[in-house]
Design an enzyme around this catalytic site. Structure first.
Site, PDB file in Angstrom:
ATOM      1  CE  LYS A 184      -3.135  -3.183   0.819  1.00 43.29           C
ATOM      2  NZ  LYS A 184      -3.895  -3.917  -0.123  1.00 43.29           N
TER       3      LYS A 184
HETATM    4  C1  LIG Z   1      -4.735  -5.043   0.908  1.00 42.43           C
HETATM    5  C2  LIG Z   1      -6.192  -5.055   0.957  1.00 42.43           C
HETATM    6  C3  LIG Z   1      -6.885  -5.415   2.129  1.00 42.43           C
HETATM    7  C4  LIG Z   1      -6.222  -6.047   3.306  1.00 42.43           C
HETATM    8  O1  LIG Z   1      -5.274  -5.280   3.929  1.00 42.43           O
HETATM    9  P1  LIG Z   1      -4.389  -5.932   5.086  1.00 42.43           P
HETATM   10  O2  LIG Z   1      -3.796  -4.758   5.797  1.00 42.43           O
HETATM   11  O3  LIG Z   1      -3.356  -6.790   4.412  1.00 42.43           O
HETATM   12  O4  LIG Z   1      -5.273  -6.725   5.980  1.00 42.43           O
HETATM   13  C5  LIG Z   1      -8.259  -5.253   2.139  1.00 42.43           C
HETATM   14  N1  LIG Z   1      -8.929  -4.809   1.064  1.00 42.43           N
HETATM   15  C6  LIG Z   1      -8.297  -4.472  -0.081  1.00 42.43           C
HETATM   16  C7  LIG Z   1      -9.100  -3.950  -1.222  1.00 42.43           C
HETATM   17  C8  LIG Z   1      -6.912  -4.618  -0.175  1.00 42.43           C
HETATM   18  O5  LIG Z   1      -6.313  -4.327  -1.335  1.00 42.43           O
END
Ligand SMILES: *Cc1c(COP(=O)(O)O)cnc(C)c1O
Length: 386
Positions: A184
């Site tokens: 992210k």
């Molecule tokens: C990455 C992601 C998540 C999960 O995030 P984590 O921090 O790894 O639990 C949830 N929803 C979307 C759309 C994602 O891309």
């Protein structure tokens, strides 16, 4: 050929993050504590939200948000079919049924025109996803939520720094959940953040986040704390650690710079690829600030003699990482079985899935690598043009 692999994504750290993590270790306090509280304070200021709760991940954050929203057995929650499993898994854990909605072919966000007919007496929440970092059509979603008294929980995993009509994502819906997974826009190794305006949500989530203890129990082993605590609900172990938060505090200071650099790479791709007939570059609505977590193109496979999957392999041979976000949820055996969807139920998501691929995008990416990636794509398109 480029002799170094260009990954789809990689985190961007400086000495600041490293020093901050070492400082947390040297302080003797490494789990949930003052640094996590400081990160929460900084993050809620960043999105102009009243409250924030840091979590171990966005997935645990979504679970807490759904608990705060009162989602329980027999409820229905509305979510797009074109998303990651973590958007709906917490609802399933709570005994609720996800009701999936098709997405638009241009933004890959939930098609708000299709939501209303899926609302029933059991519907409790709408969970939009801001695909790639571009906000879904929040005005329409908020209107529907008001009309039917639904709670809006935004999956903003991709959308750190994203804006909708000059409003920061994180201060629009009832609850917004961000991710700090390394893919992210900023990372804490793993981590998440929930932002919201409601005091009752704050009390609930902060108790559920740490075993069901009261809010100050984390201090129980410090000089200012007290050993005594009481469990009021069967909570979870979903807290962020101070090591992670120390990293996050430094990453958040860089978010404008990071997103600016992502935007530069997006502009290079746009400029190089938008005139290619067999490629559709991302569509950006005029009233959004895109966070460019992903840069996803569509391949016009009808006019190419190569499949999307083989295209990904060809890029790999040229030392370029790429991937597919997402496999529509109803293609996964578990949801297909549980929710009884069939192939054909979500024509847009299925159409997009055959054509979409995400290409390298990260804050530390060199512009020359952006030009290289675009150049290889152009060469491949020429080679496989029908
Ligand atoms: C990455 C992601 C998540 C999960 O995030 P984590 O921090 O790894 O639990 C949830 N929803 C979307 C759309 C994602 O891309």
């Amino acid at each position: 050929m480029n002799n170094k692999f260009i990954p789809l994504s990689r985190p961007c750290f400086g000495e600041e993050e490293k020093n901050a993590v070492i400082k947390a270790m040297d302080s003797g306090w490494v789990t949930f504590g003052p640094k996590t509280l400081e990160f929460e304070k900084n993050f809620k200021k960043f999105v102009k939200s009243r409250y924030a709760a840091a979590t171990s991940s966005a997935t645990s954050g979504l679970h807490l948000a759904m608990i705060a929203a009162g989602i329980t057995k027999g409820d229905e929650v509305i979510a797009p079919v074109f998303t990651f499993a973590a958007t709906i898994n917490p609802a399933i854990h709570l005994g609720a049924k996800p009701v999936l909605i098709d997405v638009k072919r241009d933004t890959f966000n939930i098609d708000t025109e299709l939501i209303e007919r899926k609302i029933t007496k059991k519907t409790k929440a709408i969970i939009p996803v801001h695909y790639a970092g571009q906000a879904a059509d929040m005005d329409k979603i908020m209107l529907l939520a008001k009309k039917y008294k639904l709670i809006v929980i935004e999956d903003a995993a991709h959308a750190i720094g994203s804006k909708y009509k000059n409003n920061a994502v994180g201060n629009i819906g009832d609850l917004t959940v961000f991710s700090f997974h390394p893919i992210k826009n900023i990372t804490t190794g793993d981590g998440g953040m929930i932002t919201y305006k409601n005091k009752r949500f704050d009390e609930l989530m902060k108790i559920y986040r740490l075993h069901g203890m009261d809010k100050s129990a984390w201090k129980r082993l410090s000089k200012s704390g007290n050993w005594f605590y009481e469990i009021t609900v069967p909570g979870y172990k979903y807290n962020m650690t101070d090591i992670a938060a120390s990293m996050g505090i430094e990453q958040l200071k860089k978010i404008k710079d990071f997103n600016g650099r992502r935007k530069e790479i997006a502009h290079i791709y746009n400029k190089e690829l938008e005139s290619i007939r067999e490629i559709t570059v991302p569509y950006v609505d005029a009233d959004r600030v895109h966070a460019w977590n992903l840069y996803s193109i569509l391949l016009d496979i009808d006019n190419l003699s190569i499949s999307r999957n083989d295209f990904i392999e060809e890029l790999k041979k040229n030392n370029i990482g790429s991937s597919v976000y997402f496999t529509p949820l109803h293609f996964h055996p578990f949801y297909k079985r549980l929710l009884k969807y069939k192939i054909g139920d979500f024509p847009n998501a299925e159409w997009v899935y055959d054509r979409i691929m995400s290409i390298p995008m990260y804050a530390g990416m060199k512009k020359v690598d952006g030009f290289y990636v675009a150049g290889v794509i152009k060469t491949l398109i020429k080679k496989y043009q029908k």
